[in-house]
Design a protein around this motif. Structure first.
Motif, mmCIF file in Angstrom:
data_model
loop_
_atom_site.group_PDB
_atom_site.id
_atom_site.type_symbol
_atom_site.label_atom_id
_atom_site.label_comp_id
_atom_site.label_asym_id
_atom_site.label_seq_id
_atom_site.Cartn_x
_atom_site.Cartn_y
_atom_site.Cartn_z
ATOM 1 N N ARG A 75 0.918 -1.313 -0.149
ATOM 2 C CA ARG A 75 -0.005 -0.072 0.087
ATOM 3 C C ARG A 75 0.761 1.222 -0.129
ATOM 4 O O ARG A 75 0.676 2.171 -0.554
ATOM 5 N N ASN A 76 1.815 1.333 1.064
ATOM 6 C CA ASN A 76 2.878 2.326 0.686
ATOM 7 C C ASN A 76 3.333 2.470 -0.778
ATOM 8 O O ASN A 76 3.483 3.630 -1.126
ATOM 9 N N LEU A 77 3.629 1.587 -1.279
ATOM 10 C CA LEU A 77 4.313 1.731 -2.890
ATOM 11 C C LEU A 77 3.119 2.361 -3.703
ATOM 12 O O LEU A 77 3.545 3.369 -4.443
ATOM 13 N N GLU A 78 2.010 1.924 -3.347
ATOM 14 C CA GLU A 78 0.998 2.354 -4.321
ATOM 15 C C GLU A 78 0.573 4.193 -4.158
ATOM 16 O O GLU A 78 0.613 4.755 -4.910
ATOM 17 N N ARG A 79 0.918 4.448 -2.771
ATOM 18 C CA ARG A 79 0.544 5.618 -2.367
ATOM 19 C C ARG A 79 1.843 6.416 -2.957
ATOM 20 O O ARG A 79 1.666 7.793 -3.239
ATOM 21 N N TYR A 80 2.962 5.862 -3.108
ATOM 22 C CA TYR A 80 4.208 6.701 -3.345
ATOM 23 C C TYR A 80 3.979 6.878 -4.678
ATOM 24 O O TYR A 80 4.554 8.108 -5.305
ATOM 25 N N VAL A 81 3.783 5.768 -5.509
ATOM 26 C CA VAL A 81 3.393 6.136 -7.054
ATOM 27 C C VAL A 81 2.490 7.265 -7.287
ATOM 28 O O VAL A 81 2.746 8.038 -8.024
ATOM 29 N N GLU A 82 1.338 7.208 -6.606
ATOM 30 C CA GLU A 82 0.199 8.196 -6.745
ATOM 31 C C GLU A 82 0.950 9.636 -6.613
ATOM 32 O O GLU A 82 0.777 10.505 -7.227
ATOM 33 N N ARG A 83 1.711 9.888 -5.398
ATOM 34 C CA ARG A 83 2.535 11.055 -5.131
ATOM 35 C C ARG A 83 3.495 11.577 -6.139
ATOM 36 O O ARG A 83 3.494 12.807 -6.690
#
Length: 205
Positions: A75-83
């Protein structure tokens, strides 16, 4: 509320909205407790209590805390990619320096503010399995797919190697910066930025 990605560590993917919201609460509680007690003292029961769900709800999604931490990392990776994606909307197409700044700055931002991130980040602090599941390989692959079109480059083997080396280097140096200073030593961050620019210049200029 953004949906939780269907992590490979999930026993069962949420189907209904209520189930997805419960999974989000479980991962939020996991992140908070990681900051408070650390990974070794983390327990599925404590996560269930913090999330306000029955312990059976946790085991519906995860067999153990290792799987739960891995799902949080994904989930951290998904949020990072979104940012990073949002940052890139402001950058001029083809400007690899702006892309590199976005990649590094958003990682630093999550290190400083995201609950549980300092212990789990994208999975680097928890055991990993096969090579293709290694956290930095996953990060490099996601960044290649995100940025190759923006940079006007084909995601070939050379670019994959360059991105992986850059990600591994940045990860090591950022970890050092946060060991020196809990908020990330600014001098080491500056050196990291300069090193990455010097390395990427020969390939992306």
């Amino acid at each position: 509320m953004k949906p939780v990605p269907h992590a490979t560590s999930l026993r069962r993917a949420p189907v209904q909205r209520r189930s997805a919201e419960r999974l989000t609460r479980i991962l939020d509680a996991c992140a908070e407790l990681l900051d408070e007690v650390g990974y070794d003292a983390l327990s599925t029961r404590a996560v269930a209590e913090r999330a306000g769900v029955p312990i059976g709800s946790v085991y519906r999604f995860f067999g153990n805390k290792r799987q739960m931490a891995d799902a949080l990392a994904q989930r951290n990776l998904e949020r990072y990619v979104e940012r990073v994606t949002e940052r890139m909307k402001e950058a001029r197409k083809g400007d690899w320096r702006a892309a590199m700044d976005a990649v590094l700055d958003e990682y630093l931002g999550m290190k400083r503010t995201a609950p549980g991130f300092s212990l789990v980040d994208f999975g680097n602090q928890i055991p990993v399995g096969a090579r293709q599941a290694e956290p930095n390989t996953r990060v490099a692959d996601r960044l290649i797919h995100l940025l190759s079109g923006y940079l006007g480059r084909t995601p070939d083997e050379e670019l994959r190697r360059v991105f992986l080396v850059a990600v591994e280097t940045a990860d090591t140096l950022v970890q050092l910066a946060f060991r020196v200073d809990p908020q990330g030593d600014e001098a080491i961050v500056r050196e990291t930025r300069e090193l990455l620019r010097a390395y990427l210049r020969r390939v992306l200029d």
